[in-house]
Design a protein around this motif. Sequence first.
Motif, PDB file in Angstrom:
ATOM      1  N   PHE A 209       0.714  -1.270  -0.063  1.00  0.00           N
ATOM      2  CA  PHE A 209      -0.001  -0.020   0.046  1.00  0.00           C
ATOM      3  C   PHE A 209       0.969   1.198  -0.033  1.00  0.00           C
ATOM      4  CE2 PHE A 209      -2.679   2.948   2.582  1.00  0.00           C
ATOM      5  CZ  PHE A 209      -3.629   3.332   1.538  1.00  0.00           C
ATOM      6  N   LYS A 210       0.895   1.888  -1.125  1.00  0.00           N
ATOM      7  CA  LYS A 210       1.729   3.293  -1.358  1.00  0.00           C
ATOM      8  C   LYS A 210       1.012   4.209  -1.963  1.00  0.00           C
ATOM      9  CE  LYS A 210       6.046  -0.119  -1.836  1.00  0.00           C
ATOM     10  NZ  LYS A 210       6.293   0.198  -0.281  1.00  0.00           N
ATOM     11  N   PRO A 211       0.042   4.728  -1.208  1.00  0.00           N
ATOM     12  CA  PRO A 211      -0.706   5.871  -1.802  1.00  0.00           C
ATOM     13  C   PRO A 211      -0.086   7.219  -2.290  1.00  0.00           C
ATOM     14  CG  PRO A 211      -1.285   5.549   0.468  1.00  0.00           C
ATOM     15  CD  PRO A 211      -0.193   4.685   0.176  1.00  0.00           C
ATOM     16  N   LEU A 212      -0.305   7.835  -3.196  1.00  0.00           N
ATOM     17  CA  LEU A 212       0.208   9.064  -3.769  1.00  0.00           C
ATOM     18  C   LEU A 212      -0.792  10.069  -4.243  1.00  0.00           C
ATOM     19  CD1 LEU A 212       3.346   7.952  -5.896  1.00  0.00           C
ATOM     20  CD2 LEU A 212       3.654   9.137  -3.818  1.00  0.00           C
ATOM     21  N   ILE A 213      -0.608  11.260  -3.671  1.00  0.00           N
ATOM     22  CA  ILE A 213      -1.468  12.340  -4.390  1.00  0.00           C
ATOM     23  C   ILE A 213      -0.953  12.704  -5.531  1.00  0.00           C
ATOM     24  CG2 ILE A 213      -2.425  14.710  -3.968  1.00  0.00           C
ATOM     25  CD1 ILE A 213      -1.806  14.115  -0.994  1.00  0.00           C
ATOM     26  N   THR A 214      -1.617  12.649  -6.892  1.00  0.00           N
ATOM     27  CA  THR A 214      -1.322  12.771  -8.185  1.00  0.00           C
ATOM     28  C   THR A 214      -2.097  13.902  -8.728  1.00  0.00           C
ATOM     29  OG1 THR A 214      -2.574  11.074  -8.963  1.00  0.00           O
ATOM     30  CG2 THR A 214      -0.184  10.548  -8.518  1.00  0.00           C
ATOM     31  N   VAL A 215      -1.725  14.933  -9.145  1.00  0.00           N
ATOM     32  CA  VAL A 215      -2.183  15.982 -10.147  1.00  0.00           C
ATOM     33  C   VAL A 215      -1.822  16.331 -11.205  1.00  0.00           C
ATOM     34  CG1 VAL A 215      -2.868  17.005  -7.632  1.00  0.00           C
ATOM     35  CG2 VAL A 215      -0.934  18.077  -9.067  1.00  0.00           C
ATOM     36  N   ALA A 216      -2.738  16.903 -12.138  1.00  0.00           N
ATOM     37  CA  ALA A 216      -2.075  17.201 -13.542  1.00  0.00           C
ATOM     38  C   ALA A 216      -2.898  18.532 -13.797  1.00  0.00           C
ATOM     39  CB  ALA A 216      -2.351  16.350 -14.555  1.00  0.00           C
ATOM     40  N   ALA A 219      -2.212  22.443 -18.740  1.00  0.00           N
ATOM     41  CA  ALA A 219      -0.929  22.458 -19.508  1.00  0.00           C
ATOM     42  C   ALA A 219      -0.268  21.023 -19.633  1.00  0.00           C
ATOM     43  CB  ALA A 219       0.021  23.445 -19.113  1.00  0.00           C
ATOM     44  N   GLY A 220      -1.078  19.918 -18.710  1.00  0.00           N
ATOM     45  CA  GLY A 220      -0.207  18.738 -18.950  1.00  0.00           C
ATOM     46  C   GLY A 220       0.900  18.537 -17.754  1.00  0.00           C
ATOM     47  N   ASN A 221       1.195  19.518 -17.110  1.00  0.00           N
ATOM     48  CA  ASN A 221       2.278  19.343 -15.926  1.00  0.00           C
ATOM     49  C   ASN A 221       1.692  18.587 -14.878  1.00  0.00           C
ATOM     50  OD1 ASN A 221       4.171  21.392 -17.380  1.00  0.00           O
ATOM     51  ND2 ASN A 221       2.293  22.828 -16.565  1.00  0.00           N
ATOM     52  N   THR A 222       2.474  17.534 -14.464  1.00  0.00           N
ATOM     53  CA  THR A 222       1.890  16.712 -13.417  1.00  0.00           C
ATOM     54  C   THR A 222       2.781  16.974 -12.170  1.00  0.00           C
ATOM     55  OG1 THR A 222       3.703  14.941 -14.084  1.00  0.00           O
ATOM     56  CG2 THR A 222       1.384  15.105 -15.051  1.00  0.00           C
ATOM     57  N   ALA A 223       2.472  16.448 -11.171  1.00  0.00           N
ATOM     58  CA  ALA A 223       3.114  16.292  -9.700  1.00  0.00           C
ATOM     59  C   ALA A 223       2.540  15.299  -8.884  1.00  0.00           C
ATOM     60  CB  ALA A 223       2.944  17.822  -9.095  1.00  0.00           C
ATOM     61  N   SER A 224       3.383  14.903  -7.680  1.00  0.00           N
ATOM     62  CA  SER A 224       2.681  13.758  -6.932  1.00  0.00           C
ATOM     63  C   SER A 224       3.701  13.941  -5.593  1.00  0.00           C
ATOM     64  CB  SER A 224       3.058  12.470  -7.607  1.00  0.00           C
ATOM     65  OG  SER A 224       4.447  11.967  -7.751  1.00  0.00           O
ATOM     66  N   ARG A 225       3.212  13.609  -4.734  1.00  0.00           N
ATOM     67  CA  ARG A 225       3.759  13.450  -3.303  1.00  0.00           C
ATOM     68  C   ARG A 225       2.935  12.510  -2.390  1.00  0.00           C
ATOM     69  NH1 ARG A 225       3.511  18.140   0.918  1.00  0.00           N
ATOM     70  NH2 ARG A 225       4.044  16.337   2.337  1.00  0.00           N
ATOM     71  N   GLY A 226       3.583  11.935  -1.396  1.00  0.00           N
ATOM     72  CA  GLY A 226       3.131  11.038  -0.357  1.00  0.00           C
ATOM     73  C   GLY A 226       2.616  11.984   0.788  1.00  0.00           C
ATOM     74  N   PHE A 227       1.952  11.498   1.657  1.00  0.00           N
ATOM     75  CA  PHE A 227       1.157  12.020   2.833  1.00  0.00           C
ATOM     76  C   PHE A 227       1.361  10.927   3.953  1.00  0.00           C
ATOM     77  CE2 PHE A 227      -1.835   9.975   0.360  1.00  0.00           C
ATOM     78  CZ  PHE A 227      -2.447   9.169   1.208  1.00  0.00           C
ATOM     79  N   PRO A 228       1.397  11.524   5.252  1.00  0.00           N
ATOM     80  CA  PRO A 228       1.367  10.473   6.424  1.00  0.00           C
ATOM     81  C   PRO A 228       0.318   9.745   6.615  1.00  0.00           C
ATOM     82  CG  PRO A 228       1.251  12.662   7.132  1.00  0.00           C
ATOM     83  CD  PRO A 228       1.291  12.934   5.641  1.00  0.00           C
ATOM     84  N   TYR A 229       0.538   8.336   6.693  1.00  0.00           N
ATOM     85  CA  TYR A 229      -0.662   7.398   7.052  1.00  0.00           C
ATOM     86  C   TYR A 229      -0.022   6.308   7.967  1.00  0.00           C
ATOM     87  CZ  TYR A 229       1.384   4.670   3.563  1.00  0.00           C
ATOM     88  OH  TYR A 229       2.432   3.566   2.582  1.00  0.00           O
ATOM     89  N   HIS A 230      -0.977   5.600   8.478  1.00  0.00           N
ATOM     90  CA  HIS A 230      -0.643   4.268   9.167  1.00  0.00           C
ATOM     91  C   HIS A 230      -1.607   3.271   8.621  1.00  0.00           C
ATOM     92  CE1 HIS A 230       0.880   1.699  12.374  1.00  0.00           C
ATOM     93  NE2 HIS A 230      -0.369   1.230  12.658  1.00  0.00           N
ATOM     94  N   ALA A 231      -1.132   2.275   7.917  1.00  0.00           N
ATOM     95  CA  ALA A 231      -2.038   1.184   7.645  1.00  0.00           C
ATOM     96  C   ALA A 231      -2.089  -0.201   8.399  1.00  0.00           C
ATOM     97  CB  ALA A 231      -1.499   0.811   5.993  1.00  0.00           C
ATOM     98  N   ASN A 232      -3.156  -0.440   8.531  1.00  0.00           N
ATOM     99  CA  ASN A 232      -3.443  -1.663   9.530  1.00  0.00           C
ATOM    100  C   ASN A 232      -3.710  -2.907   8.584  1.00  0.00           C
ATOM    101  OD1 ASN A 232      -3.180   0.008  11.821  1.00  0.00           O
ATOM    102  ND2 ASN A 232      -5.135   0.918  11.266  1.00  0.00           N
ATOM    103  N   ALA A 233      -3.111  -3.872   8.931  1.00  0.00           N
ATOM    104  CA  ALA A 233      -3.579  -5.398   8.108  1.00  0.00           C
ATOM    105  C   ALA A 233      -4.845  -5.729   8.508  1.00  0.00           C
ATOM    106  CB  ALA A 233      -2.496  -6.348   8.211  1.00  0.00           C
ATOM    107  N   ARG A 234      -5.697  -6.488   7.764  1.00  0.00           N
ATOM    108  CA  ARG A 234      -6.719  -7.286   8.203  1.00  0.00           C
ATOM    109  C   ARG A 234      -6.942  -8.450   7.606  1.00  0.00           C
ATOM    110  NH1 ARG A 234      -6.654  -4.158  11.687  1.00  0.00           N
ATOM    111  NH2 ARG A 234      -8.252  -2.736  12.387  1.00  0.00           N
TER     112      ARG A 234
END
Length: 442
Positions: A209-216, A219-234
């Motif tokens: 699980f590696k979520p990324l905020i992605t935007v465009a 003009a077609g310019n793109t950017a992405s970055r992560g954010f703090p999270y805690h993932a719990n297995a089920r």
Amino acid sequence: MKKEKKSFPFSIIISVLVLAVMGVGCFMLFRDTTPPAITIQPESETVGLATKFTVTVQDSFSGIKNVEAVLISGNNTIPIFSQKPSRTTQEVQENFTLKKGVIPDGPFTIRVSSRDNSLYPFGRAGKSSISKSFTLDSKPPKIYVMTHTTNINQGGSGLVAFALSENVEKAGIQVGKRFFPAYRQAAEGDKNVYYCLFAMPWDTPPAAFKPLITVADKAGNTASRGFPYHANARHFRADRINLSDAFMERTVPEFSRYDIGNGSPLEQYLTINNKVRTMNRAQLVQLGLDTADEILWKGAFVRLPNAANRARFADQRDYYYKGKKVDHQTHLGIDLASIRQAKVPAANEGIVVFADFHGIYGNCVIIDHGLGLQTLYAHLSSIAVAQNDNVSKGQIIGRTGTSGLAGGDHLHYGVILSGTPVQPIEWWDAHWIKNNITSKLQ
């Protein structure tokens, strides 16, 4: 004496033909009074360094003699390309992109000039030139995460609020191959605020699980970055489904509208359970785009009253026929059983986006609650609402039944985020909603 027959000189015939051809050619060259047609793509006025430009020049009469394209930025005129094709060329097409550093961000113009082979009058009719203005934006959007650490469970939901330096064409959170769109809420100063509901899918363990905020942007310019999270297995339980001939003989005929072949009832059932199921779930992704860009729900979601849980979310189902395993599927909802043809309440306020037969789900209602959040009510015996109806929490939308792939009268209840099924239990819990969703809203 016999008189000699005089033959018509063959050279004269050739000469006449040559003159005729030359006459036709000259006629065509003088007759052509239409200059070359020029188009410049794209239609969008705002472009970036990744934007593909296409220049097309056409002349179907006398052909294209030359084409020249230049870029004008401020006082600078920069050549893009120049061509002198063969006389019979009727179309020229050139593709290109802008190179970094050639011109600064801001307005510029592309000018294309062309001339055909026409001679009328003295070539003046065969010239054309067009210009098209654009604005170069080569800077990617800036992303500002506004929420603190997101606590999310495998199979569950989360919300991230973020701001962008500009209003963009596309924004959301990418989780593997799944994309969860974000929705613009407001502009605060020079920032644009977006909310994004997203999932940690049932089939994605914490390590993957590696979520990324992605935007465009436009003009077609793109950017992405992560954010703090805690993932719990089920861990999800295993379940066994025993298929009987009587069940398949009752169920399969309802799917005659689909291409399920002419095999045995078991073969047809397996086609439904795989091919039709895949098709139905793909349709949920499309329906997930039919959503409000604001929150429509209020408080906790309600459950079918006085109902017992018959199957859980993400149960791993093995299907057996005459003691032999014949299939495996994941159950992506909660089965609730009450009395036969029990009244089914809308879980929360929203807008009906679907109310019809939906393959394995049978007679089905899907309600949109905004930001890509939707609830699904399947296997109904009757439907009491229609597409585009506004519904309130607790409003009766139908009755439970056995339509679709149902072994008995019950409600298959699902919660879906932008087409991805998630754990419904979370949305029944008012404390969970407050701690994980509404407390993060600005």
